[in-house]
Design a protein around this motif. Structure first.
Motif, PDB file in Angstrom:
ATOM      1  N   ASN A 286       0.815  -1.213   0.000  1.00 49.85           N
ATOM      2  CA  ASN A 286       0.000   0.000   0.000  1.00 49.85           C
ATOM      3  C   ASN A 286       0.847   1.262   0.000  1.00 49.85           C
ATOM      4  O   ASN A 286       0.326   2.359  -0.151  1.00 49.85           O
ATOM      5  N   SER A 470      -9.915   0.726   5.136  1.00 51.07           N
ATOM      6  CA  SER A 470      -8.583   0.371   4.616  1.00 51.07           C
ATOM      7  C   SER A 470      -7.627   0.231   5.793  1.00 51.07           C
ATOM      8  O   SER A 470      -6.868   1.156   6.110  1.00 51.07           O
ATOM      9  N   THR A 473      -2.720   0.386   5.983  1.00 49.39           N
ATOM     10  CA  THR A 473      -2.093   1.513   5.307  1.00 49.39           C
ATOM     11  C   THR A 473      -0.854   1.929   6.072  1.00 49.39           C
ATOM     12  O   THR A 473      -0.780   1.776   7.295  1.00 49.39           O
TER      13      THR A 473
END
Length: 537
Positions: A286, A470, A473
Motif C-alpha cells: 500500500n 482500509s 495503510t
C-alpha cells in the motif's frame, strides 16, 4: 401560594427518599467511608424534615399578612384596555410597583435575598458535583492497548473528554482541515464587511438556512459509509480468527495421530508465519513510494530471521525461496500441504487415499480461503464512485457551513461596531440597526457552535470511515488490527495444547504409527520434556 407549598413538600420528600436509598442501597459502604459524605446526607435529612415546616409557616404568614392583598392589588392594576396583571404582562406593560415594594423591603434586603439565592444555587451545584465525583467509583480510564482492546467503562464518564491518545482528536489531518475552514470563514467575513454598505441592516439569522441544504443527505450517506467500513474491519478480524482456528485444528489432528512434536511445531510455525507476514506485506504494497516499499519488505525479512521465537523464526534458505513471491503467506501453506504428504509417506499419518489425509488437506485449503478473505479487503476497496461522491458532498457541506459562519460573523461584527460607535463604518452613511447588540451576540455564539462543530464532526467521521475500510495503510492514523497481539495470545494457547496432548491424565497418547520399544519415552520423561518446552517458548 398553594403551588409553592406543594413544591416545598415534594422536594423534601425527594431529598429524604434519595438519602434513604443511599444509606440502604449498595452505595452505603462507599458513601459512609468519608466524613464529608456523611455531612451531605445529614444536610439532606435536615432539609427534608425542616423545609415542610418552614414552607407551612411562610405560606401561613404570607396568606395572613398584607402579601395577598398586595398581590390582588397588583392583579387589579392594568393599563387601559386590560383587565388583570397577567394580560398586562403578556402585553408588555409593567405594573406600577413591584412585589418587594409592596412588602416594604429595602434595597439592602433585596440584595440579601439575591445573595442567599446565589449561595443556595452554588451550594447545590457543589454538592451534586462532589457526590457525582464520589459515586463514580466504577469509572476508569479507557487505557486503549490497541484498536480493539480498551476499558469501555472509561468512555461513559467525563474522563473520555481528556483522553486523546489513539483517538480522532490526535489526527493532524482533521485539525488541518479545521484551520482551512476557519480561514474560509474569516475570508467571507472580511468580504461581508467590505462589500456590505450597512451590515447592521442585515438579518444574520437568514444565513443559517444555507447549512440546512445538505445536512440530512450528508448524515444519511455518512451513516451508510460508516456501517460498511465497520463491517469490513470486522470481516478482517474474523479472517484472522478463522486462520488461527485452522492452525489449531491441524495441531489437534496431528496430535491425535501421534505425529512427532518437531513435525507438529514445523507445521504450526509455517501457519503462524503466514499470519505474521500477511499484514506487513499488505502494508508495504500500500506504500506509494517504491523505495519505502522495498525497505519495509527487507525489514520484515530481517525481523523474521533475527527472531528468537522458535514458532516465528524463518531460516535463510526459506527467505531465499520466498523472496520472489509477492505474497508469501499462501506459499507457506503449500509447504504445509507438502509436509503433510511427506508424513503420509513416512506412515506417521494415514495414507493419501484415506479420509483423514483428505481432512488435513481440507484444513490447508480452508486456511488459504481465510487468507484470501483478508486480502480481499485490501485489494477490493469500496467503489471509488461512491467514496468520491461522499467526500465531495461532505466537503461542499463543510464549505457552506464556513461561508454561512463568515457571513454571520461579518454581519454581527459590523452591527456590533455600529452599536458601539455609529461612525465605525467603511462608508459615509447613516446606519439603521435592525436588531439589538445582544441579539447579535446570541446569533454569533449559536452560529459559531453550529457551523464549527458540525463540519469538524463530518470531517472526523469521514476520516474514521476511511481508516476502518482500509486497515492496512502505511500511515500513523491507520486503524490496523492487532495481529501481533493475537498471534502471541494464540501461540500461548498452542503451547499449552502441546503439553496437554502429550501427557493425558490417565491414558497413553494415541499414535497411528507406534515407535520401537527402545525409543519409547516413559510418561515421567514426557511430563518433564513438556514443561521444558513450555518454558522455552
Amino acid at each position: 401560594i398553594q403551588s409553592s407549598s406543594a413544591a416545598c413538600h415534594f422536594i423534601p420528600f425527594a431529598l429524604r427518599t434519595t438519602a434513604g436509598r443511599c444509606l440502604r442501597g449498595r452505595l452505603h459502604e462507599k458513601i459512609m467511608t468519608t466524613g464529608r459524605s456523611r455531612l451531605v446526607l445529614a444536610l439532606l435529612f435536615v432539609a427534608g424534615f425542616c423545609l415542610p415546616a418552614a414552607a407551612e409557616t411562610v405560606c401561613h404568614g404570607v396568606s395572613s399578612s398584607a402579601v395577598v392583598p398586595s398581590l390582588l392589588q397588583l392583579n387589579s392594576v392594568s393599563p387601559p384596555g386590560r383587565t388583570n396583571l397577567t394580560e398586562a404582562i403578556l402585553a408588555g406593560h409593567a405594573p406600577d410597583s413591584s412585589l418587594t415594594q409592596k412588602l416594604g423591603m429595602t434595597r439592602g434586603e433585596v440584595h440579601l435575598v439575591m445573595f442567599l439565592l446565589t449561595c443556595l444555587l452554588a451550594t447545590g451545584c457543589a454538592t451534586l458535583a462532589y457526590m457525582g465525583h464520589r459515586l463514580s467509583y466504577d469509572f476508569h480510564e479507557a487505557r486503549p492497548q490497541d484498536a480493539v482492546r480498551y476499558h469501555p467503562t472509561g468512555l461513559v464518564s467525563w474522563s473520555a473528554l481528556c483522553d486523546v491518545h489513539r483517538t480522532l482528536w490526535s489526527q493532524e489531518r482533521l485539525w488541518a482541515m479545521a484551520c482551512k475552514l476557519l480561514a474560509l470563514t474569516l475570508l467571507v467575513a472580511l468580504a461581508q464587511l467590505v462589500w456590505c454598505v450597512d451590515p447592521s441592516a442585515v438579518d444574520p439569522l437568514q444565513y443559517s438556512e444555507i447549512t440546512n441544504v445538505l445536512n440530512v443527505f450528508v448524515s444519511l450517506m455518512l451513516g451508510f459509509f460508516l456501517s460498511t467500513a465497520i463491517g469490513r474491519f470486522r470481516e478482517c478480524l474474523e479472517g484472522f480468527l478463522s486462520l488461527f482456528e485452522k492452525i489449531r485444528a491441524l495441531q489437534m489432528q496431528l496430535h491425535t495421530l501421534g505425529v512427532p512434536q518437531q513435525n507438529i511445531n514445523h507445521i504450526v510455525r509455517y501457519g503462524l508465519l503466514s499470519a505474521w507476514l500477511l499484514p506487513r506485506f499488505m502494508k508495504a504494497e500500500n506504500c506509494t513510494n517504491s523505495n519505502r516499499q522495498i525497505a519495509l519488505i527487507e525489514d520484515t525479512w530481517k525481523e523474521a530471521r533475527a527472531s528468537e521465537d522458535p514458532l516465528l523464526h524463518v531460516t535463510d534458505k526459506e527467505v531465499e525461496m520466498l523472496r520472489g513471491a509477492d505474497d508469501p503467506s499462501p506459499q507457506l501453506w503449500m509447504w504445509i500441504a507438502s509436509l503433510s504428504g511427506r508424513l503420509a509417506e513416512d506412515e506417521w499419518i494415514p495414507p493419501m487415499a484415506s479420509p483423514t489425509y483428505g481432512r488435513i488437506l481440507s484444513l490447508s485449503n480452508e486456511a488459504q480461503e481465510s487468507l484470501k478473505a483478508i486480502r480481499l479487503i485490501f485489494v477490493v476497496q469500496i467503489p471509488y464512485i461512491y467514496t468520491h461522491t461522499l467526500a465531495v458532498v461532505i466537503h461542499i457541506s463543510n464549505m457552506l457551513c464556513a461561508v454561512s459562519m463568515g457571513l454571520t460573523l461579518g454581519a454581527c461584527l459590523g452591527s456590533l461596531l455600529i452599536h458601539f460607535d455609529s461612525r465605525l463604518t467603511l462608508y459615509d452613511i447613516e446606519p439603521k440597526p435592525q436588531h439589538e447588540a445582544s441579539t447579535d451576540i446570541q446569533v454569533l455564539v449559536i452560529q459559531s457552535l453550529k457551523c464549527f462543530v458540525t463540519p469538524v464532526l463530518y470531517q472526523g467521521f469521514l476520516e474514521i470511515g476511511f481508516c476502518l475500510s482500509s486497515p492496512f495503510t502505511d500511515t500513523e492514523s491507520s486503524v490496523t488490527p492487532p495481529v501481533d497481539r493475537m498471534i502471541q495470545e494464540f501461540k500461548a494457547d498452542l503451547i499449552i495444547g502441546n503439553r496437554i496432548a502429550r501427557c493425558p491424565p490417565s491414558w497413553e497418547p494415541p499414535a497411528w504409527k507406534r515407535e520401537p520399544a527402545a525409543q519409547k519415552i516413559r510418561k515421567e520423561d514426557i511430563d518433564e520434556d513438556s514443561r521444558n518446552d513450555f518454558n522455552d517458548m
